[in-house]
Design a protein around this motif. Structure first.
Motif, PDB file in Angstrom:
ATOM      1  N   ASP A   1      -2.831  -5.483   8.334  1.00 47.28           N
ATOM      2  CA  ASP A   1      -2.353  -5.393   6.951  1.00 47.28           C
ATOM      3  C   ASP A   1      -2.577  -4.016   6.326  1.00 47.28           C
ATOM      4  OD1 ASP A   1      -1.641  -8.073   7.064  1.00 47.28           O
ATOM      5  OD2 ASP A   1      -3.628  -8.742   6.397  1.00 47.28           O
ATOM      6  N   ARG A   2      -3.291  -3.152   7.031  1.00 41.53           N
ATOM      7  CA  ARG A   2      -3.630  -1.853   6.452  1.00 41.53           C
ATOM      8  C   ARG A   2      -2.410  -0.975   6.176  1.00 41.53           C
ATOM      9  NH1 ARG A   2      -8.991   0.043   6.567  1.00 41.53           N
ATOM     10  NH2 ARG A   2      -8.184   2.170   6.670  1.00 41.53           N
ATOM     11  N   PRO A   3      -1.422  -0.895   7.083  1.00 43.76           N
ATOM     12  CA  PRO A   3      -0.272  -0.015   6.805  1.00 43.76           C
ATOM     13  C   PRO A   3       0.426  -0.341   5.488  1.00 43.76           C
ATOM     14  CG  PRO A   3      -0.294  -0.628   9.113  1.00 43.76           C
ATOM     15  CD  PRO A   3      -1.342  -1.463   8.445  1.00 43.76           C
ATOM     16  N   ALA A   4       0.585  -1.617   5.182  1.00 47.31           N
ATOM     17  CA  ALA A   4       1.258  -2.003   3.937  1.00 47.31           C
ATOM     18  C   ALA A   4       0.436  -1.580   2.728  1.00 47.31           C
ATOM     19  CB  ALA A   4       1.497  -3.513   3.921  1.00 47.31           C
ATOM     20  N   LEU A   5      -0.883  -1.765   2.808  1.00 45.64           N
ATOM     21  CA  LEU A   5      -1.745  -1.373   1.696  1.00 45.64           C
ATOM     22  C   LEU A   5      -1.769   0.144   1.546  1.00 45.64           C
ATOM     23  CD1 LEU A   5      -3.673  -2.108  -0.541  1.00 45.64           C
ATOM     24  CD2 LEU A   5      -5.520  -2.274   1.148  1.00 45.64           C
ATOM     25  N   GLU A   6      -1.785   0.858   2.645  1.00 47.57           N
ATOM     26  CA  GLU A   6      -1.767   2.320   2.588  1.00 47.57           C
ATOM     27  C   GLU A   6      -0.470   2.830   1.965  1.00 47.57           C
ATOM     28  OE1 GLU A   6      -2.458   3.230   6.655  1.00 47.57           O
ATOM     29  OE2 GLU A   6      -4.659   3.208   6.461  1.00 47.57           O
ATOM     30  N   ARG A   7       0.649   2.162   2.275  1.00 42.22           N
ATOM     31  CA  ARG A   7       1.927   2.551   1.657  1.00 42.22           C
ATOM     32  C   ARG A   7       1.901   2.290   0.156  1.00 42.22           C
ATOM     33  NH1 ARG A   7       4.084   0.329   6.422  1.00 42.22           N
ATOM     34  NH2 ARG A   7       4.458  -1.672   5.371  1.00 42.22           N
ATOM     35  N   GLU A   8       1.300   1.180  -0.233  1.00 44.41           N
ATOM     36  CA  GLU A   8       1.198   0.859  -1.661  1.00 44.41           C
ATOM     37  C   GLU A   8       0.378   1.919  -2.393  1.00 44.41           C
ATOM     38  OE1 GLU A   8      -0.159  -2.853  -4.587  1.00 44.41           O
ATOM     39  OE2 GLU A   8      -0.304  -3.049  -2.391  1.00 44.41           O
ATOM     40  N   ILE A   9      -0.705   2.352  -1.765  1.00 46.43           N
ATOM     41  CA  ILE A   9      -1.540   3.402  -2.359  1.00 46.43           C
ATOM     42  C   ILE A   9      -0.762   4.710  -2.457  1.00 46.43           C
ATOM     43  CG2 ILE A   9      -3.559   4.865  -1.942  1.00 46.43           C
ATOM     44  CD1 ILE A   9      -4.937   2.381  -0.754  1.00 46.43           C
ATOM     45  N   ALA A  10      -0.068   5.075  -1.380  1.00 43.87           N
ATOM     46  CA  ALA A  10       0.691   6.326  -1.370  1.00 43.87           C
ATOM     47  C   ALA A  10       1.788   6.317  -2.432  1.00 43.87           C
ATOM     48  CB  ALA A  10       1.290   6.563   0.016  1.00 43.87           C
ATOM     49  N   ASP A  11       2.455   5.192  -2.590  1.00 45.04           N
ATOM     50  CA  ASP A  11       3.518   5.088  -3.597  1.00 45.04           C
ATOM     51  C   ASP A  11       2.942   5.223  -5.007  1.00 45.04           C
ATOM     52  OD1 ASP A  11       5.361   4.744  -1.605  1.00 45.04           O
ATOM     53  OD2 ASP A  11       5.476   2.550  -1.805  1.00 45.04           O
ATOM     54  N   LEU A  12       1.787   4.611  -5.227  1.00 48.00           N
ATOM     55  CA  LEU A  12       1.149   4.692  -6.542  1.00 48.00           C
ATOM     56  C   LEU A  12       0.765   6.133  -6.873  1.00 48.00           C
ATOM     57  CD1 LEU A  12      -0.097   3.085  -8.972  1.00 48.00           C
ATOM     58  CD2 LEU A  12      -2.238   3.102  -7.685  1.00 48.00           C
ATOM     59  N   VAL A  13       0.180   6.817  -5.900  1.00 46.80           N
ATOM     60  CA  VAL A  13      -0.225   8.210  -6.110  1.00 46.80           C
ATOM     61  C   VAL A  13       0.999   9.080  -6.370  1.00 46.80           C
ATOM     62  CG1 VAL A  13      -1.241  10.233  -4.993  1.00 46.80           C
ATOM     63  CG2 VAL A  13      -2.356   8.000  -4.775  1.00 46.80           C
ATOM     64  N   ALA A  14       2.049   8.907  -5.578  1.00 46.17           N
ATOM     65  CA  ALA A  14       3.254   9.722  -5.742  1.00 46.17           C
ATOM     66  C   ALA A  14       3.878   9.534  -7.120  1.00 46.17           C
ATOM     67  CB  ALA A  14       4.266   9.367  -4.652  1.00 46.17           C
ATOM     68  N   GLU A  15       3.786   8.338  -7.649  1.00 55.86           N
ATOM     69  CA  GLU A  15       4.404   8.048  -8.942  1.00 55.86           C
ATOM     70  C   GLU A  15       3.615   8.624 -10.115  1.00 55.86           C
ATOM     71  OE1 GLU A  15       5.760   4.170 -11.656  1.00 55.86           O
ATOM     72  OE2 GLU A  15       4.995   3.887  -9.602  1.00 55.86           O
ATOM     73  N   HIS A  16       2.290   8.678  -9.981  1.00 54.53           N
ATOM     74  CA  HIS A  16       1.469   9.001 -11.153  1.00 54.53           C
ATOM     75  C   HIS A  16       0.675  10.302 -11.054  1.00 54.53           C
ATOM     76  CE1 HIS A  16       2.139   5.054 -13.021  1.00 54.53           C
ATOM     77  NE2 HIS A  16       2.011   4.535 -11.805  1.00 54.53           N
ATOM     78  N   GLU A  17       0.551  10.883  -9.873  1.00 55.61           N
ATOM     79  CA  GLU A  17      -0.380  11.992  -9.686  1.00 55.61           C
ATOM     80  C   GLU A  17      -0.102  13.174 -10.606  1.00 55.61           C
ATOM     81  OE1 GLU A  17      -2.569  14.148  -5.930  1.00 55.61           O
ATOM     82  OE2 GLU A  17      -0.426  13.709  -5.747  1.00 55.61           O
ATOM     83  N   ASP A  18       1.158  13.462 -10.868  1.00 53.84           N
ATOM     84  CA  ASP A  18       1.496  14.615 -11.704  1.00 53.84           C
ATOM     85  C   ASP A  18       0.879  14.519 -13.094  1.00 53.84           C
ATOM     86  OD1 ASP A  18       2.914  15.723  -9.668  1.00 53.84           O
ATOM     87  OD2 ASP A  18       4.894  15.144 -10.412  1.00 53.84           O
ATOM     88  N   ARG A  19       0.671  13.308 -13.573  1.00 54.51           N
ATOM     89  CA  ARG A  19       0.130  13.131 -14.927  1.00 54.51           C
ATOM     90  C   ARG A  19      -1.395  13.081 -14.952  1.00 54.51           C
ATOM     91  NH1 ARG A  19       4.511   9.622 -14.823  1.00 54.51           N
ATOM     92  NH2 ARG A  19       3.211   7.764 -14.569  1.00 54.51           N
ATOM     93  N   TRP A  20      -2.007  12.940 -13.788  1.00 53.48           N
ATOM     94  CA  TRP A  20      -3.458  12.788 -13.759  1.00 53.48           C
ATOM     95  C   TRP A  20      -4.200  14.085 -14.070  1.00 53.48           C
ATOM     96  CZ3 TRP A  20      -3.455   9.413  -8.705  1.00 53.48           C
ATOM     97  CH2 TRP A  20      -3.094   8.106  -9.053  1.00 53.48           C
ATOM     98  N   ASP A  21      -3.524  15.202 -13.984  1.00 56.57           N
ATOM     99  CA  ASP A  21      -4.179  16.482 -14.256  1.00 56.57           C
ATOM    100  C   ASP A  21      -3.768  17.071 -15.601  1.00 56.57           C
ATOM    101  OD1 ASP A  21      -5.477  16.374 -11.822  1.00 56.57           O
ATOM    102  OD2 ASP A  21      -3.900  17.471 -10.768  1.00 56.57           O
ATOM    103  N   ASP A  22      -3.218  16.239 -16.476  1.00 56.95           N
ATOM    104  CA  ASP A  22      -2.751  16.742 -17.771  1.00 56.95           C
ATOM    105  C   ASP A  22      -3.874  17.390 -18.573  1.00 56.95           C
ATOM    106  OD1 ASP A  22      -0.214  15.960 -17.228  1.00 56.95           O
ATOM    107  OD2 ASP A  22      -0.237  14.146 -18.468  1.00 56.95           O
ATOM    108  N   GLY A  23      -5.099  16.951 -18.380  1.00 60.29           N
ATOM    109  CA  GLY A  23      -6.211  17.507 -19.143  1.00 60.29           C
ATOM    110  C   GLY A  23      -6.764  18.804 -18.586  1.00 60.29           C
TER     111      GLY A  23
END
Length: 307
Positions: free
Chosen positions: A48-70
Motif C-alpha cells: 500500500d506504500r506506493p499509493a500513499l507516497e503518491r498521495e503525499i507527493a500530490d499534496l506537496v505539489a499542490e501546496h508547497e509554493d504557499r508554504w514559504d510565503d512567510g
C-alpha cells in the motif's frame, strides 16, 4: 506558540507533531494532513506504500509554493520537515540582518547558512584553496584597529541585535569573518542550543576561536569545523572548554607537535567520532603520538599528514 517551542526542542516527538497537526487542520493548513500522512507511512504495508507516497507527493505539489510565503525572497530552503522549512541559506547582502530576522520568525528553522553568493551552496574546496593562496597575507596581521572591519572582511556587526538562540546549526563557511568578527559573533548566542558550527575558511585565528569557546552558551557544541583558520596549539588549547565535541575538523592549520599534544589532552578526545587533521603540520612526532594514543577511540575515523 508553546507547542512550536516544544517541537523545536524535541523535533522527533511524534505525539507532539500529531497534536500540532490538529491545530493546522483547524486553520485549513494542508501541512496538518501532510503530518498525518507521513506518520502513517512507516506503518503502511509495502503493497500500500506506493499509493500513499503518491498521495503525499500530490499534496506537496499542490501546496508547497504557499508554504514559504512567510520567508523572504532572498532565503533558499535547503531542508524541510512536514513541509516546514528547517534549514535555510541566505546570501550576504546589505539587508542581511532584516532577511535573517525574518527567516528566524519561521517556526521551525533551526539551521542557518550564510553565504557570500547564491552559488556558494555547493562549494569547491580545491577552488577555494587556489583563491586563498593568491590572497594577500597582510590580512592576517592581528595588530589592527578593532573598531572597523578590515578590507575584504564581512562586517558581522550588521547582525547586531539578532537572537541566534533558536539555532542548533550555523554555517558561516567561506565567509571572511576574521578574528574580530568572531569575537562579536560570540555575543549573539544567548542560549545553549547550538550543536554544530561551521567556520571553514573564516579567518578566525586563535584569538577569535578563544572568544567563541569562552562563551558558556557554546559549551554544548558537538560538531565544529575549523578548516584553514591559521590556528596553532593555542587555538587547540582553547577548545578544551568544549567538552562535548564529537566531530572536529582542523585541516590546513599550523598546529605543530604542541597542537597534537593539546588535542590529546582535551576532555573530548575520548569521545571523538570524527577528526580531520590533514595538512595540519603536526610533525612526525605528533603523528606518532596521535597514532599511539590510548585515549583516542579505536573506531575514530581520522586523517593526518606530516608536512
Amino acid at each position: 506558540m508553546a507547542i512550536e517551542e516544544a517541537l523545536r526542542a524535541h523535533p522527533d516527538d511524534l505525539t507532539a507533531w500529531h497534536a500540532y497537526s490538529d491545530r493546522l487542520l483547524e486553520r485549513g493548513d494542508a501541512r496538518g494532513t501532510l503530518i498525518r500522512l507521513e506518520q502513517r507511512l512507516p506503518r503502511t504495508r509495502p503493497a500500500d506504500r506506493p499509493a500513499l507516497e503518491r498521495e503525499i507527493a500530490d499534496l506537496v505539489a499542490e501546496h508547497e509554493d504557499r508554504w514559504d510565503d512567510g520567508l523572504p525572497g532572498a532565503a533558499r530552503v535547503r531542508s524541510r520537515r512536514y513541509g516546514f522549512a528547517t534549514e535555510v541559506a541566505v546570501t550576504w547582502s546589505d539587508d542581511v540582518r532584516e532577511v535573517v530576522e525574518q527567516v528566524l520568525r519561521a517556526p521551525f528553522v533551526t539551521t542557518l547558512r550564510l553565504t557570500s553568493n547564491a552559488a556558494d551552496d555547493d562549494d569547491d574546496d580545491e577552488e577555494w584553496e587556489e583563491d586563498w593562496d593568491e590572497e594577500d597575507e597582510d590580512g592576517w596581521d592581528l595588530a589592527v584597529d578593532r573598531g572597523a572591519p578590515r578590507p575584504g572582511r564581512l562586517d558581522v556587526r550588521a547582525l547586531a541585535g539578532l537572537d541566534l538562540g533558536r539555532l542548533t546549526e550555523l554555517d558561516l563557511s567561506y565567509l571572511s569573518v576574521g578574528f574580530d568578527g568572531a569575537e562579536f559573533l560570540a555575543g549573539l548566542f544567548v542560549s545553549d542550543r547550538l550543536r554544530a558550527l561551521d567556520l571553514r575558511y573564516c579567518r578566525v585565528a586563535d584569538t577569535g576561536l578563544a572568544a567563541l569557546t569562552a562563551r558558556p552558551q557554546l559549551a554544548g557544541l558537538r560538531r565544529l569545523h575549523l578548516q584553514r583558520n591559521r590556528l596553532t596549539a593555542d587555538g587547540v588549547r582553547s577548545l578544551h572548554r568544549l567538552a562535548e565535541l564529537t566531530e572536529l575538523d582542523l585541516r590546513y592549520n599550523d598546529l605543530g607537535e604542541a597542537g597534537a599534544r593539546a588535542l590529546l589532552a582535551a576532555p573530548f578526545a575520548g569521545s571523538l567520532t570524527r577528526l580531520w587533521l590533514y595538512d595540519s603540520d603536526v610533525g612526525e612526532d605528533g603523528v606518532r603520538e596521535l597514532a599511539q594514543a590510548a585515549n583516542l577511540p579505536p573506531g575514530l575515523r581520522s586523517m593526518w599528514r606530516c608536512v
